[in-house]
Design an enzyme around this catalytic site. Sequence first.
Site, short mmCIF file in Angstrom:
data_model
loop_
_atom_site.label_atom_id
_atom_site.label_comp_id
_atom_site.label_asym_id
_atom_site.label_seq_id
_atom_site.Cartn_x
_atom_site.Cartn_y
_atom_site.Cartn_z
N LYS A 9 0.95 -1.15 0.08
CA LYS A 9 -0.10 -0.26 0.11
C LYS A 9 0.83 1.23 0.09
CE LYS A 9 -3.54 2.29 2.61
NZ LYS A 9 -4.44 2.33 3.87
N ASP A 21 -14.11 3.55 8.89
CA ASP A 21 -14.39 3.30 7.56
C ASP A 21 -14.59 2.03 7.00
OD1 ASP A 21 -14.76 4.38 4.62
OD2 ASP A 21 -12.83 4.39 4.48
#
Length: 286
Positions: A6, A100
């Site tokens: 990432k 989230d």
Amino acid sequence: MPIAVKVFNQSDVAFKSFDVECEVLKNLRHRNLTKVITGCFVDNFKALVLEYMPNGSLDQWLHSQSNFLDIVQRINIMIDVAYALEYLHHGYTTPVVHCDLKPANVLLDEEMVAHVSDFSVTKLLTEEESFTQTETLATLGYMAPEYGLTGMVSTQCDIYSFGIVLMETFSRKRPTDEVFGEDMSLRSWIRDSLPHHVLQVVDPNLLGEEDRDFTVKLQCVSSILELALNCAMESPEKRLNMTEIVAKLNGIKHQFLRGGSVTSTLGNVFLETILSENLHYVVSKL
């Protein structure tokens, strides 16, 4: 070994997200959380090296034309997510709010075990706090009302998001689908269909009147959607907590397996469930 990387954008906001994610993940250990192998940060480059999840995300499975999840697989995935959130909320020294939760942030390994990922907007509550305030907003459609309106963040925000994800998992409708607007939301659509019109909202590939054990499947999905609605109540005080949700989901699953015909893809699932519950409990306490 295969890995996932990432990479964070070169901006102050992205680098702050990197710092938050490192702070959270360096101390958290759970079977249903994404495992961080190491980090890479040199000058203006920052990245995390993560455990690779070969089966992609729950979002990809739900909205793909070529992949399909049966009822037990969907229940198992959501139980995994519930265990992860229970650990974040109750199993760590400081309550952690993911902030989230959505199908795209639920990743599946080679055995279809779910791992909650992406902690870039996560909030840690101090021992004195039951909520905090932030200007960082989560994904529209999954965000609790109080989070979107005032920026108030608590563990109950994750509960709301979990309820929406649970609805999406069994209806195969995103909360941002074009059919929804000011007059109707995913939550109101499902609420108005219970208890007598469940077939109107369930993923049509999941349940048909000609199915074997139709009544048992219908009862199972109805119970799950009712639980989802209780998670996504407008008022935070009226929502369940994750310990209660874990118990209710496991109860629904056990009831379904006792009442249905455990064959084909359901083979040995009941035995695996009995054997795995203690493992889940032990892991969640590590």
